[in-house]
Design a protein around this motif. Sequence first.
Motif, mmCIF file in Angstrom:
data_model
loop_
_atom_site.group_PDB
_atom_site.id
_atom_site.type_symbol
_atom_site.label_atom_id
_atom_site.label_comp_id
_atom_site.label_asym_id
_atom_site.label_seq_id
_atom_site.Cartn_x
_atom_site.Cartn_y
_atom_site.Cartn_z
ATOM 1 N N UNK A 46 -14.677 -28.310 12.073
ATOM 2 C CA UNK A 46 -14.511 -29.732 12.414
ATOM 3 C C UNK A 46 -15.351 -30.104 13.634
ATOM 4 N N UNK A 47 -15.205 -29.354 14.725
ATOM 5 C CA UNK A 47 -15.921 -29.685 15.963
ATOM 6 C C UNK A 47 -17.429 -29.547 15.796
ATOM 7 N N UNK A 48 -17.869 -28.548 15.039
ATOM 8 C CA UNK A 48 -19.305 -28.368 14.834
ATOM 9 C C UNK A 48 -19.899 -29.503 14.022
ATOM 10 N N UNK A 84 -23.162 -34.341 13.670
ATOM 11 C CA UNK A 84 -23.278 -35.728 13.202
ATOM 12 C C UNK A 84 -23.700 -36.688 14.305
ATOM 13 N N UNK A 85 -23.577 -36.271 15.554
ATOM 14 C CA UNK A 85 -23.982 -37.136 16.669
ATOM 15 C C UNK A 85 -25.431 -36.903 17.098
ATOM 16 N N UNK A 86 -26.135 -35.991 16.431
ATOM 17 C CA UNK A 86 -27.508 -35.677 16.799
ATOM 18 C C UNK A 86 -28.473 -36.769 16.324
ATOM 19 N N UNK A 94 -23.964 -29.591 7.401
ATOM 20 C CA UNK A 94 -23.129 -28.413 7.175
ATOM 21 C C UNK A 94 -23.847 -27.121 7.539
ATOM 22 N N UNK A 95 -25.144 -27.008 7.174
ATOM 23 C CA UNK A 95 -25.868 -25.775 7.438
ATOM 24 C C UNK A 95 -25.924 -25.460 8.929
ATOM 25 N N UNK A 96 -26.262 -26.468 9.743
ATOM 26 C CA UNK A 96 -26.328 -26.250 11.184
ATOM 27 C C UNK A 96 -24.944 -26.084 11.803
ATOM 28 N N UNK A 97 -23.952 -26.717 11.206
ATOM 29 C CA UNK A 97 -22.599 -26.635 11.753
ATOM 30 C C UNK A 97 -21.946 -25.287 11.483
#
Length: 359
Positions: free
Chosen positions: A245-247, A252-254, A276-279
Amino acid sequence: MARYILKKFLYGLLLLLGVITLVFFLFTVLPSDPARMMMGQRSDIATEEAIRKEMGLDLPIGVQYLAYLNDLSPISWHRTDDPDSFWFLDDNDYSYVNICSFSTSSIVLKKPFLRRSYQSKRQVSEILTEAFPKTAILAVVSIFFAMIVGIIIGILCAVFNGTWFDKISFFFSVLGMSLPSFFAAILFAWVFAFLLSDWTGLSMFGSLYTVDNYGSGSYIDWKNLILPAVTLGIRPLAVVVELTKNSILDVLSQDYIRTAKAKGLSYSKILIHHSLKNALNPVVTAISGWLAGLLAGAVFVEYIFDWKGMGVVIVDALDKYDFPVVMGSLLYVAVILVFINVICDIIYGWLDPRVSLSA
């Protein structure tokens, strides 16, 4: 990337050497005399001395350490001329391939030798080979349960951030992280295998293999895996939910996500293909640590559910002061921990190339 992988493997080998050294001195220097503990009330001086000589306990501690490293090393040095020597090459201990021979010694290629149990005289590797697959199955099923369910719930919490679903998930995540495995095992066994046994059909005790009612053989009973796997998976599940969730919210704010939104991409496509991949980078790191941790932490859960894996073996060995079995079990877990961490570091470098370039 090749240099990054080689560097990680070298770090892993150094870490493994440190664990071997710690385990050796912890169970060789600190405990009481193993020969006396093996004999118990039947102890006499002559027999104790014979056992010490057989196990090399009469040698200086530095020589014992080198002998232990020699036994664990795939490439080993052994004497071939003195059957009474602790360094003598014994065909009954392991098979080997002779690399080169000298007048009184040989250098051989072999599997790591974990020595023999003080109590049963069986090779420790044989004991652990029988027990480890059950623990591995339990740990892998637990971590897959935590990973799949945790990532799905974490994504939903990010999508519905601040709603009742997110708040309820957060409550259960905190509860799951705070609940010790041994307490959760007792609680789950009592509720689902005792109070609700008529509806669940689950048993409080049972291993992977169950003997049939006619005694004609054994079969794999998968339902015995449910309670211990869920019990072990609760804590990593809670961690994965919050990390995912936090990732995702952070990604999403990038700026590049705002660019993707400006290009008109759908929210689902941005979430799956771009976020999702980066998170998942911190999630992969957490899962790697938890998988190895589950192999070690399964001791209490296995003992409570009578899941006859390494947990039961370790408890029995400690109860009988069978230190070679305990040492071999710890080294098993250490090797797996180092291997998993190296593999996950490589995956982490693949997911984020900046990691491998900066290493």
